[in-house]
Write an enzyme that holds these catalytic residues in place. Structure first.
Site, PDB file in Angstrom:
ATOM      1  N   CYS A  77      45.890   8.699  46.622  1.00  0.00           N
ATOM      2  CA  CYS A  77      44.895   8.888  47.679  1.00  0.00           C
ATOM      3  C   CYS A  77      44.048   7.624  47.842  1.00  0.00           C
ATOM      4  O   CYS A  77      43.526   7.078  46.862  1.00  0.00           O
ATOM      5  CB  CYS A  77      43.995  10.073  47.355  1.00  0.00           C
ATOM      6  SG  CYS A  77      42.708  10.378  48.577  1.00  0.00           S
ATOM      7  N   CYS A  83      35.551   9.544  46.723  1.00  0.00           N
ATOM      8  CA  CYS A  83      35.449  10.978  47.003  1.00  0.00           C
ATOM      9  C   CYS A  83      34.899  11.751  45.810  1.00  0.00           C
ATOM     10  O   CYS A  83      34.029  12.595  45.955  1.00  0.00           O
ATOM     11  CB  CYS A  83      36.827  11.514  47.399  1.00  0.00           C
ATOM     12  SG  CYS A  83      36.981  13.304  47.390  1.00  0.00           S
ATOM     13  N   GLN A 303      41.414  33.032  43.477  1.00  0.00           N
ATOM     14  CA  GLN A 303      41.791  31.833  42.736  1.00  0.00           C
ATOM     15  C   GLN A 303      42.324  30.771  43.696  1.00  0.00           C
ATOM     16  O   GLN A 303      43.186  31.051  44.528  1.00  0.00           O
ATOM     17  CB  GLN A 303      42.853  32.172  41.689  1.00  0.00           C
ATOM     18  CG  GLN A 303      42.344  33.004  40.527  1.00  0.00           C
ATOM     19  CD  GLN A 303      41.523  32.213  39.530  1.00  0.00           C
ATOM     20  OE1 GLN A 303      41.379  30.986  39.655  1.00  0.00           O
ATOM     21  NE2 GLN A 303      40.965  32.887  38.552  1.00  0.00           N
ATOM     22  N   CYS A 429      36.989  29.982  32.887  1.00  0.00           N
ATOM     23  CA  CYS A 429      37.078  28.659  33.510  1.00  0.00           C
ATOM     24  C   CYS A 429      36.152  27.671  32.797  1.00  0.00           C
ATOM     25  O   CYS A 429      36.021  26.526  33.230  1.00  0.00           O
ATOM     26  CB  CYS A 429      36.723  28.738  34.995  1.00  0.00           C
ATOM     27  SG  CYS A 429      35.057  29.353  35.321  1.00  0.00           S
TER      28      CYS A 429
END
Length: 471
Positions: A77, A83, A303, A429
């Site tokens: 990218c 970013c 998800q 998570c």
């Protein structure tokens, strides 16, 4: 060697040692201080300029590379480093998995301080790019310039409107994105077409500092079924321009299943308290898993990696080891996806969730899937999951819990210990808060299986599934 430069320190020939929390890497200064450095890979040898000095560590950046790590690769990218979304895109995928597994192991050992089995191999993602099913992009009337654009000294560049991502720690700055490698097409095509059409028709882009402008955010959701949702968030209502843009999207992208909008004039752009309007199609898209269908609306949690979610749920079901006779509690059930996924292997499943809209979706999904042995209840977990609730719905044989990043409230953990279910499957998570909760249960439960799952390639985030069995 250490040099001083404008009150900042430069450390020369520093070897990057490890990958740390939040996607930054770790090195050590000559005197032993820790240095956190973004956009480098363990094994790189660099010169580091410090940016901030904290009590026990530095924050710095690489200003020169003497040699590159064998685990470094070229990012695909062009926005890498600006970013902030894919911080590990310069690292080989097998090394990403190594460091994710290491993070889970370190947290469970250092924070949990409990006896652990040998970890089962971390489950990598078959797709390392274009795996996300939800992306949110921001509009801005003044875009962020990268280093090359600044060097061009073209003053008109900063005045061009942007549609893309917020720059890290810059709440009012948007990086204009032409191609993102996280969501499958037509995501890029939709975003680029919306920007081009809006600019061509003199539609105003949002200014976060002055709170003015028409176009605020663009959300795109996709499903493995091929269905697509697009939602435009407007700061104020301009009926003519609103309908012109929505009609353009509708006519240009005929495969869109759900086209919606919202008028949001409040200070932040969160949707949860907003009245979302349907422009074309239906107000949800359908996701599918083993023949089960799940409706996803604009506010739904699902998800973000659909393919890997299926793998995560299979591991969860395997760890639960259901025979068809068990009463299962699925805590923090969301829209009831895990509950319904394991229902065919259980006698009864009870799902609890604090978000009322999610429970409405869960009930509708169960009805759609002809599942009759799932019941869903709404409420704050620490208040609902009490003795009266257990007496009414039966003692669970197995508890599945998938809490938010902060982990479980201590009262919920205390109730686990009081109930004494035979098994607990803990999906997390955040392995740090998971480790804390496991330590609280260690006297009564033994961790017998652990398997990390990579849901987010190119980032430092990792899920972890743990099986606890009653001692």
């Amino acid at each position: 060697m250490e040099k001083k430069q404008t009150n900042k320190v430069i450390f020369e020939n520093i070897t990057v040692l490890d990958a740390g929390a939040k996607g930054v890497s770790v090195a050590k200064a000559p005197e032993g201080q820790i240095i956190f450095i973004p956009n480098v890979v363990p094994g790189d040898v660099i010169d580091v300029q410090t940016l901030k000095k904290r009590k026990s560590y530095f924050e710095g950046k690489a200003i020169k590379f003497h040699s590159y790590s064998e685990n470094r690769i070229e990012p695909v990218c062009k926005y890498f480093g600006a970013c902030g979304g894919c911080k590990w895109q310069n690292m080989k995928y097998e090394q990403q998995l190594f460091y994710k597994n290491q993070e889970v192991s370190n947290n469970l050992k250092r924070i949990g301080k409990i006896e652990l089995p040998i970890f089962e191999p971390i489950l990598g993602s078959a797709k390392q790019f274009f795996y996300r099913n939800k992306m949110e992009f921001g509009f801005s009337d003044t875009r962020w310039l990268n280093e090359n654009e600044i060097k061009e000294e073209d003053q008109t560049l900063s005045k061009k409107p942007a549609l893309g991502f917020h720059i890290p720690r810059m709440w009012d700055k948007i990086l204009d994105i032409e191609k993102c490698h996280l969501q499958e097409d037509p995501s890029n095509a939709i975003r680029n077409a919306v920007r081009e059409f809006a600019v061509k028709n003199n539609m105003s882009f949002f200014n976060a500092r002055n709170h003015e402008g028409l176009l605020r955010t663009l959300m795109i959701r996709t499903a493995s079924t091929g269905e697509i949702m697009v939602l435009i968030q407007f700061f104020h209502d301009d009926k003519a321009q609103r309908e012109m843009l929505l009609e353009f999207i509708h006519s240009s992208f005929t495969k869109i299943t759900s086209l919606q909008y919202v008028i949001n004039g409040k200070a932040n752009d969160t949707l949860y308290d907003q009245d979302i309007k349907l422009y074309k199609g239906r107000d949800y898209i359908l996701e599918e898993m083993e023949g089960l269908q799940f409706s996803i609306n604009a506010k739904s949690f699902y998800q973000t990696n659909s393919n890997q979610a299926y793998e995560l749920y299979k591991i969860t079901r395997e760890f639960a080891g259901l025979t068809g006779n068990e009463v299962v509690y699925d805590l923090y059930t969301g829209t009831g996806t895990i509950a319904q996924f394991v229902a065919k292997n259980a006698n009864k499943v009870i799902g609890i969730e604090s978000v009322p809209e999610a429970i409405i979706d869960a009930k509708e999904n169960a009805k759609r899937n002809n599942i009759t042995n799932c019941e869903f209840y709404v409420g704050d977990m620490k208040n609902v999951f009490n003795d009266d609730f257990i007496a009414q719905h039966g003692k669970p044989d197995v508890i599945i819990t998938d809490p938010p990043r902060d982990g479980m409230h201590k009262d919920v953990v205390a109730q686990f210990l009081k109930i004494g279910a035979d098994k607990i499957v803990y999906v997390s998570c955040n392995s740090a808060t998971q480790a804390r909760d496991l330590a609280l249960m260690d006297e009564h439960y033994k961790v017998t299986r652990v398997r990390p799952v990579d849901m987010f390639p190119q980032t430092h985030h990792v899920e972890n599934v743990v099986l606890l069995e009653k001692r």
